[in-house]
Motif scaffolding. Structure first.
Motif, PDB file in Angstrom:
ATOM      1  N   PHE A  68       0.744  -1.264   0.018  1.00  0.00           N
ATOM      2  CA  PHE A  68      -0.014  -0.087  -0.119  1.00  0.00           C
ATOM      3  C   PHE A  68       0.919   1.223   0.100  1.00  0.00           C
ATOM      4  O   PHE A  68       0.289   2.445  -0.325  1.00  0.00           O
ATOM      5  N   ASP A  69       2.124   1.311   0.135  1.00  0.00           N
ATOM      6  CA  ASP A  69       3.079   2.306   0.308  1.00  0.00           C
ATOM      7  C   ASP A  69       1.996   3.690   1.135  1.00  0.00           C
ATOM      8  O   ASP A  69       2.184   4.566   0.818  1.00  0.00           O
ATOM      9  N   PRO A  70       1.924   3.200   2.375  1.00  0.00           N
ATOM     10  CA  PRO A  70       1.073   4.293   3.326  1.00  0.00           C
ATOM     11  C   PRO A  70       2.050   4.926   3.977  1.00  0.00           C
ATOM     12  O   PRO A  70       3.445   4.918   4.149  1.00  0.00           O
ATOM     13  N   PRO A  71       1.779   6.248   4.359  1.00  0.00           N
ATOM     14  CA  PRO A  71       2.603   7.164   5.121  1.00  0.00           C
ATOM     15  C   PRO A  71       2.624   6.581   6.534  1.00  0.00           C
ATOM     16  O   PRO A  71       1.724   5.876   6.906  1.00  0.00           O
ATOM     17  N   VAL A  72       3.904   6.425   7.027  1.00  0.00           N
ATOM     18  CA  VAL A  72       4.244   5.599   8.309  1.00  0.00           C
ATOM     19  C   VAL A  72       4.347   6.902   9.367  1.00  0.00           C
ATOM     20  O   VAL A  72       5.102   7.946   9.249  1.00  0.00           O
ATOM     21  N   GLU A  73       3.649   6.690  10.324  1.00  0.00           N
ATOM     22  CA  GLU A  73       3.688   7.598  11.596  1.00  0.00           C
ATOM     23  C   GLU A  73       4.176   6.940  12.754  1.00  0.00           C
ATOM     24  O   GLU A  73       3.723   5.845  13.089  1.00  0.00           O
ATOM     25  N   ARG A  74       4.985   7.553  13.791  1.00  0.00           N
ATOM     26  CA  ARG A  74       5.511   6.802  14.907  1.00  0.00           C
ATOM     27  C   ARG A  74       4.396   7.490  16.069  1.00  0.00           C
ATOM     28  O   ARG A  74       4.546   8.545  16.359  1.00  0.00           O
ATOM     29  N   PRO A  75       3.432   6.419  16.509  1.00  0.00           N
ATOM     30  CA  PRO A  75       2.613   6.926  17.799  1.00  0.00           C
ATOM     31  C   PRO A  75       3.378   7.182  18.784  1.00  0.00           C
ATOM     32  O   PRO A  75       4.310   6.714  19.174  1.00  0.00           O
ATOM     33  N   ALA A  76       2.745   8.087  19.535  1.00  0.00           N
ATOM     34  CA  ALA A  76       3.429   8.381  21.116  1.00  0.00           C
ATOM     35  C   ALA A  76       2.729   7.253  21.913  1.00  0.00           C
ATOM     36  O   ALA A  76       1.765   6.947  21.768  1.00  0.00           O
ATOM     37  N   PRO A  77       3.630   6.763  22.769  1.00  0.00           N
ATOM     38  CA  PRO A  77       2.971   5.826  23.708  1.00  0.00           C
ATOM     39  C   PRO A  77       1.845   6.450  24.515  1.00  0.00           C
ATOM     40  O   PRO A  77       1.875   7.563  24.910  1.00  0.00           O
ATOM     41  N   ALA A  78       1.017   5.584  24.965  1.00  0.00           N
ATOM     42  CA  ALA A  78      -0.094   6.129  25.622  1.00  0.00           C
ATOM     43  C   ALA A  78       0.350   6.311  27.090  1.00  0.00           C
ATOM     44  O   ALA A  78       1.116   5.743  27.502  1.00  0.00           O
ATOM     45  N   ASP A  79      -0.135   7.667  27.686  1.00  0.00           N
ATOM     46  CA  ASP A  79       0.343   7.932  28.826  1.00  0.00           C
ATOM     47  C   ASP A  79      -0.402   7.126  30.159  1.00  0.00           C
ATOM     48  O   ASP A  79      -1.569   6.709  29.703  1.00  0.00           O
ATOM     49  N   ARG A  80      -0.045   7.341  31.305  1.00  0.00           N
ATOM     50  CA  ARG A  80      -0.872   6.770  32.444  1.00  0.00           C
ATOM     51  C   ARG A  80      -2.298   7.038  32.507  1.00  0.00           C
ATOM     52  O   ARG A  80      -3.089   6.482  32.485  1.00  0.00           O
ATOM     53  N   ALA A  81      -2.460   8.522  32.154  1.00  0.00           N
ATOM     54  CA  ALA A  81      -3.848   8.895  32.144  1.00  0.00           C
ATOM     55  C   ALA A  81      -4.969   8.258  31.072  1.00  0.00           C
ATOM     56  O   ALA A  81      -5.937   7.940  31.264  1.00  0.00           O
ATOM     57  N   THR A  82      -4.327   7.920  29.733  1.00  0.00           N
ATOM     58  CA  THR A  82      -4.846   7.188  28.832  1.00  0.00           C
ATOM     59  C   THR A  82      -5.184   5.915  29.408  1.00  0.00           C
ATOM     60  O   THR A  82      -6.059   5.379  29.103  1.00  0.00           O
ATOM     61  N   LEU A  83      -4.073   5.167  29.748  1.00  0.00           N
ATOM     62  CA  LEU A  83      -4.308   3.816  30.029  1.00  0.00           C
ATOM     63  C   LEU A  83      -5.412   3.674  31.248  1.00  0.00           C
ATOM     64  O   LEU A  83      -6.022   2.552  31.206  1.00  0.00           O
ATOM     65  N   GLU A  84      -5.567   4.538  32.194  1.00  0.00           N
ATOM     66  CA  GLU A  84      -6.385   4.632  33.250  1.00  0.00           C
ATOM     67  C   GLU A  84      -7.842   4.656  32.751  1.00  0.00           C
ATOM     68  O   GLU A  84      -8.790   4.274  33.718  1.00  0.00           O
ATOM     69  N   ARG A  85      -8.024   5.190  31.514  1.00  0.00           N
ATOM     70  CA  ARG A  85      -9.197   5.090  31.188  1.00  0.00           C
ATOM     71  C   ARG A  85      -9.857   3.680  30.661  1.00  0.00           C
ATOM     72  O   ARG A  85     -11.167   3.645  30.820  1.00  0.00           O
ATOM     73  N   VAL A  86      -8.937   2.890  30.684  1.00  0.00           N
ATOM     74  CA  VAL A  86      -9.359   1.488  30.482  1.00  0.00           C
ATOM     75  C   VAL A  86      -9.013   0.377  31.400  1.00  0.00           C
ATOM     76  O   VAL A  86      -9.390  -0.913  31.267  1.00  0.00           O
ATOM     77  N   HIS A  87      -8.130   0.782  32.175  1.00  0.00           N
ATOM     78  CA  HIS A  87      -7.512  -0.271  33.441  1.00  0.00           C
ATOM     79  C   HIS A  87      -7.828   0.533  34.641  1.00  0.00           C
ATOM     80  O   HIS A  87      -7.439   1.588  34.840  1.00  0.00           O
ATOM     81  N   GLU A  88      -7.871  -0.317  35.597  1.00  0.00           N
ATOM     82  CA  GLU A  88      -7.828   0.176  37.064  1.00  0.00           C
ATOM     83  C   GLU A  88      -6.328   0.673  37.491  1.00  0.00           C
ATOM     84  O   GLU A  88      -5.394   0.052  37.084  1.00  0.00           O
ATOM     85  N   PRO A  89      -6.249   1.735  38.358  1.00  0.00           N
ATOM     86  CA  PRO A  89      -4.857   2.231  38.604  1.00  0.00           C
ATOM     87  C   PRO A  89      -4.251   1.035  39.304  1.00  0.00           C
ATOM     88  O   PRO A  89      -2.860   0.860  39.083  1.00  0.00           O
ATOM     89  N   GLY A  90      -4.836   0.387  40.048  1.00  0.00           N
ATOM     90  CA  GLY A  90      -4.073  -0.678  40.687  1.00  0.00           C
ATOM     91  C   GLY A  90      -3.653  -1.744  39.958  1.00  0.00           C
ATOM     92  O   GLY A  90      -2.665  -2.266  40.255  1.00  0.00           O
ATOM     93  N   TYR A  91      -4.441  -1.970  39.162  1.00  0.00           N
ATOM     94  CA  TYR A  91      -3.694  -3.036  37.996  1.00  0.00           C
ATOM     95  C   TYR A  91      -2.547  -2.482  37.315  1.00  0.00           C
ATOM     96  O   TYR A  91      -1.362  -3.330  37.432  1.00  0.00           O
ATOM     97  N   LEU A  92      -2.654  -1.268  36.910  1.00  0.00           N
ATOM     98  CA  LEU A  92      -1.208  -0.676  36.189  1.00  0.00           C
ATOM     99  C   LEU A  92       0.023  -0.681  37.332  1.00  0.00           C
ATOM    100  O   LEU A  92       0.745  -0.805  37.072  1.00  0.00           O
ATOM    101  N   ASP A  93      -0.378  -0.290  38.348  1.00  0.00           N
ATOM    102  CA  ASP A  93       0.638  -0.325  39.700  1.00  0.00           C
ATOM    103  C   ASP A  93       1.018  -1.654  39.952  1.00  0.00           C
ATOM    104  O   ASP A  93       2.372  -1.979  39.932  1.00  0.00           O
ATOM    105  N   ASP A  94       0.194  -2.810  39.735  1.00  0.00           N
ATOM    106  CA  ASP A  94       0.832  -4.065  40.011  1.00  0.00           C
ATOM    107  C   ASP A  94       1.709  -4.572  38.944  1.00  0.00           C
ATOM    108  O   ASP A  94       2.798  -5.207  38.964  1.00  0.00           O
ATOM    109  N   LEU A  95       1.317  -4.235  37.662  1.00  0.00           N
ATOM    110  CA  LEU A  95       2.285  -4.680  36.482  1.00  0.00           C
ATOM    111  C   LEU A  95       3.486  -3.867  36.744  1.00  0.00           C
ATOM    112  O   LEU A  95       4.608  -4.552  36.373  1.00  0.00           O
ATOM    113  N   ASP A  96       3.466  -2.520  36.897  1.00  0.00           N
ATOM    114  CA  ASP A  96       4.800  -2.092  37.141  1.00  0.00           C
ATOM    115  C   ASP A  96       5.887  -2.457  37.985  1.00  0.00           C
ATOM    116  O   ASP A  96       6.851  -2.819  37.698  1.00  0.00           O
ATOM    117  N   ALA A  97       4.863  -2.681  39.231  1.00  0.00           N
ATOM    118  CA  ALA A  97       5.936  -3.235  40.109  1.00  0.00           C
ATOM    119  C   ALA A  97       6.323  -4.809  39.952  1.00  0.00           C
ATOM    120  O   ALA A  97       7.495  -4.963  40.447  1.00  0.00           O
TER     121      ALA A  97
END
Length: 140
Positions: A68-97
């Motif tokens: 397809f020869d599409p334009p390629v864009e480098r996405p910004a990683p999702a930040d903590r606030a974005t991840l918390e829109r779909v995951h509980e903060p405690g779950y993210l804390d547990d993964l990080d630890a």
């Protein structure tokens, strides 16, 4: 670049714009050799390479670019606030630890800092795709 549904004439009926979210940092997500080579009594009937491997990402990327020869864009990683829109903060804390110890979550899934970074990049790409669709107003 526009793509079409199968059978449509690409010169007369463009379907939607195509772009590719890609970040070479995701190639750092690797499992040790043999990590998915389990025998018939384990998780797999036939040993196979682990599906989360750089060659798989490279192959998909190269095929999409060649087709397809599409334009390629480098996405910004999702930040903590974005991840918390779909995951509980405690779950993210547990993964990080837990990632500091690089534990095996299942016989085929290892949690590492790199895995979390790659997951954030993938989530950022999904957010970018959703925003593009919403901005285009072409939701079906």
């Amino acid at each position: 670049m526009s793509t079409t549904r199968d059978g449509d004439d690409p010169d007369t009926e463009p379907d939607r714009d195509l772009w590719l979210a890609y970040d070479e940092r995701t190639l750092a997500h690797r499992h040790p050799d043999g990590a998915f080579d389990l025998g018939p009594d384990d998780a797999l009937a036939v040993p196979e390479p682990h599906p989360e491997r750089p060659a798989r990402v490279e192959n998909v990327h190269e095929r999409l670019v060649a087709a397809f020869d599409p334009p390629v864009e480098r996405p910004a990683p999702a930040d903590r606030a974005t991840l918390e829109r779909v995951h509980e903060p405690g779950y993210l804390d547990d993964l990080d630890a837990r990632a500091a110890d690089e534990p095996w979550l299942t016989p085929t899934t290892r949690l590492t800092r790199t895995a979390l970074e790659c997951a954030a990049i993938a989530a950022g790409g999904a957010v970018a795709a959703a925003r593009r669709a919403l901005d285009a107003g072409d939701l079906g």
